[in-house]
Enzyme design. Structure first.
Site, PDB file in Angstrom:
ATOM      1  N   LYS A  65     -25.462   6.984  29.001  1.00 11.35           N
ATOM      2  CA  LYS A  65     -25.256   7.352  30.396  1.00 11.35           C
ATOM      3  C   LYS A  65     -26.336   8.338  30.858  1.00 11.35           C
ATOM      4  O   LYS A  65     -26.840   8.247  31.979  1.00 11.35           O
ATOM      5  CB  LYS A  65     -23.861   7.964  30.573  1.00 11.35           C
ATOM      6  CG  LYS A  65     -22.710   6.960  30.471  1.00 11.35           C
ATOM      7  CD  LYS A  65     -22.613   6.129  31.729  1.00 11.35           C
ATOM      8  CE  LYS A  65     -21.566   5.041  31.642  1.00 11.35           C
ATOM      9  NZ  LYS A  65     -20.201   5.544  31.443  1.00 11.35           N
ATOM     10  N   LYS A 125     -26.184  -7.926  28.847  1.00 13.39           N
ATOM     11  CA  LYS A 125     -24.753  -8.125  29.035  1.00 13.39           C
ATOM     12  C   LYS A 125     -24.451  -8.459  30.494  1.00 13.39           C
ATOM     13  O   LYS A 125     -25.077  -7.916  31.404  1.00 13.39           O
ATOM     14  CB  LYS A 125     -24.006  -6.850  28.625  1.00 13.39           C
ATOM     15  CG  LYS A 125     -22.493  -6.985  28.565  1.00 13.39           C
ATOM     16  CD  LYS A 125     -21.880  -5.696  28.050  1.00 13.39           C
ATOM     17  CE  LYS A 125     -20.360  -5.803  27.979  1.00 13.39           C
ATOM     18  NZ  LYS A 125     -19.758  -4.545  27.476  1.00 13.39           N
ATOM     19  N   LYS A 141     -21.982  -6.542  36.957  1.00 18.24           N
ATOM     20  CA  LYS A 141     -21.956  -6.655  38.416  1.00 18.24           C
ATOM     21  C   LYS A 141     -23.238  -6.120  39.041  1.00 18.24           C
ATOM     22  O   LYS A 141     -23.544  -6.420  40.191  1.00 18.24           O
ATOM     23  CB  LYS A 141     -20.750  -5.916  38.983  1.00 18.24           C
ATOM     24  CG  LYS A 141     -20.762  -4.417  38.782  1.00 18.24           C
ATOM     25  CD  LYS A 141     -19.491  -3.789  39.314  1.00 18.24           C
ATOM     26  CE  LYS A 141     -19.467  -2.281  39.109  1.00 18.24           C
ATOM     27  NZ  LYS A 141     -20.446  -1.561  39.937  1.00 18.24           N
TER      28      LYS A 141
END
Length: 325
Positions: free
Chosen positions: A113, A193, A196
Site C-alpha cells: 500500500k 490480477k 476494477k
C-alpha cells in the site's frame, strides 16, 4: 458443538467475477455445511485509504446487496456490518497491546500500500490487529483465505497465542480454509490480477450480456491453434479456462478436452454465454434488492443484533481475563 467460520468482505467498489470466484463462491458453498457462519461487510477496514463519504456509503450498501444477491443467506448465516458491532474495535485495542510494531512492519500488504502511494496512517498500519479481532471475537475455527491473506491469519494466530500464554486459554486459534480456485487475472493483461482499476479487463457482476460478450471476445489469448491450460506459458487462455471452470463447475481438464480443437471463437462464445446464464439470476436478485434498500438494512440490523449478543459475551470474558473490571 458446531465449528465456526468467519469472513469479511471489504467494500471497495463493484464486485467482479474474480471477487465472486475468489471469495463469495466459497462462502456460499460453506452454507451447505454444518458450521456457524459470521459474514460481515468490513466497512471499518475500507476507511484506511482516501475516500469520499458519500461514495463510501454507496459502496457499503452495494457490497451488501451484491453479497446477498450472490448467495449469502441471512437465514443460514449471520450477515452484518462490522461497524455495527463495537466489540470488534474494543478487542482490537486489547490485542494491539500484545502486537509488536515489528510484526506489523513485516506485513506485505502494508508495504504494498505504501509503494502504491497510500498515506501511511495508523489505521493502515494496525489493520491486521482489527482483522485479528474480527476473527477472534467469534471463536472462529476456520477462516476462508486467499494466498494474499495467509500472513494476516498467521498474525491472528500469533496474537491469540500471546494472549492465551499471558492470560489463560481464552482465544481460539483459527485455521485457514483455502480456496482452490486460482487467482482470476485481467482479461486484457493476464499477468495482472483482475481489478476494477482496469475496467476493460474486468468482468463485473452487473455487466450486461452485450458487455460480457465484447469483453470475452476481446480477451487476450495467444497464437496457438488449440485450447490448452498452462498458466506460465499460456496465461491468457488459462485464465479464461479458470473462469469457465468457476462458473460452470466443470473441471479445467474436461473443458480442455471439450474445446481442444474447436478454436478460440467457439470457445469464447461458449464462455460468454455460460457467464451470461450464470449471472442472470444474480442480476435479477440484485435489481430487486436495489429497489428495497430499507429491507437490506433491516437484514443487516438483524444480523448485527445476533453478532452483538455473541461478541459482547465473548468480550466480557476476555476483559476479565485481561484484568479489567
Amino acid at each position: 458443538m458446531l465449528k465456526t467460520v468467519v469472513s469479511g468482505l471489504k467494500p471497495t467498489g463493484e464486485l467482479h467475477i474474480g471477487n465472486y470466484l475468489g471469495a463469495i463462491k466459497q462462502l456460499v458453498e460453506l452454507q451447505k455445511k454444518n458450521f456457524r457462519r459470521f459474514y460481515f461487510i468490513a466497512d471499518y477496514h475500507a476507511l484506511t485509504v482516501s475516500y469520499d463519504p458519500k461514495e463510501k456509503r454507496g459502496e457499503i450498501m452495494g457490497m451488501a446487496i451484491d453479497a446477498l444477491a450472490a448467495g449469502l443467506d441471512p437465514k443460514k448465516s449471520v450477515v452484518f456490518l462490522q461497524s455495527h458491532v463495537p466489540a470488534h474495535n474494543n478487542l482490537a485495542w486489547i490485542l494491539s497491546t500484545l502486537t509488536s510494531t515489528g510484526q506489523l512492519n513485516r506485513m506485505v500488504e502494508y508495504k504494498e500500500k505504501l509503494q502504491a502511494g497510500h498515506v501511511p496512517n495508523a489505521g493502515l498500519f494496525s489493520y491486521p490487529v482489527l482483522m485479528a479481532a474480527d476473527i477472534l471475537i467469534y471463536d472462529a475455527d476456520f477462516v476462508p483465505v486467499g494466498e494474499d491473506q495467509r500472513q494476516h491469519l498467521e498474525l491472528t494466530r500469533d496474537v491469540a497465542q500471546s494472549f492465551n500464554k499471558r492470560f489463560g486459554k481464552i482465544l481460539t486459534e483459527p485455521e485457514a480454509l483455502h480456496n482452490q480456485t486460482p487467482r482470476v487475472m485481467s482479461l486484457n493483461d493476464p499477468k495482472k490480477k483482475m481489478s476494477k482499476s482496469m475496467p476493460a479487463g474486468c468482468l463485473f457482476l452487473s455487466d450486461s450480456p452485450d458487455v460480457i460478450r465484447r469483453k470475452i471476445m476481446s480477451a487476450q489469448t495467444d497464437s496457438h491453434k488449440t485450447i490448452g491450460y498452462d498458466p506460465q506459458k499460456r496465461p491468457g487462455v488459462s485464465n479464461l479456462l479458470v473462469i469457465y471452470s468457476g462458473v460452470s463447475g466443470k473441471p479445467v481438464t474436461k473443458l480442455v478436452k471439450e474445446f481442444k480443437n474447436g478454436g478460440y471463437a467457439k470457445f469464447k462464445n461458449a464462455l460468454a454465454e455460460e457467464i451470461i446464464g450464470f449471472l442472470k439470476p444474480i442480476q435479477q436478485k440484485r435489481k430487486k434488492l436495489m429497489q428495497n434498500k430499507a429491507g437490506v438494512m433491516r437484514t443487516l440490523e438483524t444480523g448485527a443484533r445476533t453478532a452483538n449478543r455473541i461478541a459482547e459475551k465473548k468480550l466480557a470474558g476476555i476483559k476479565r481475563a485481561a484484568g479489567l473490571i
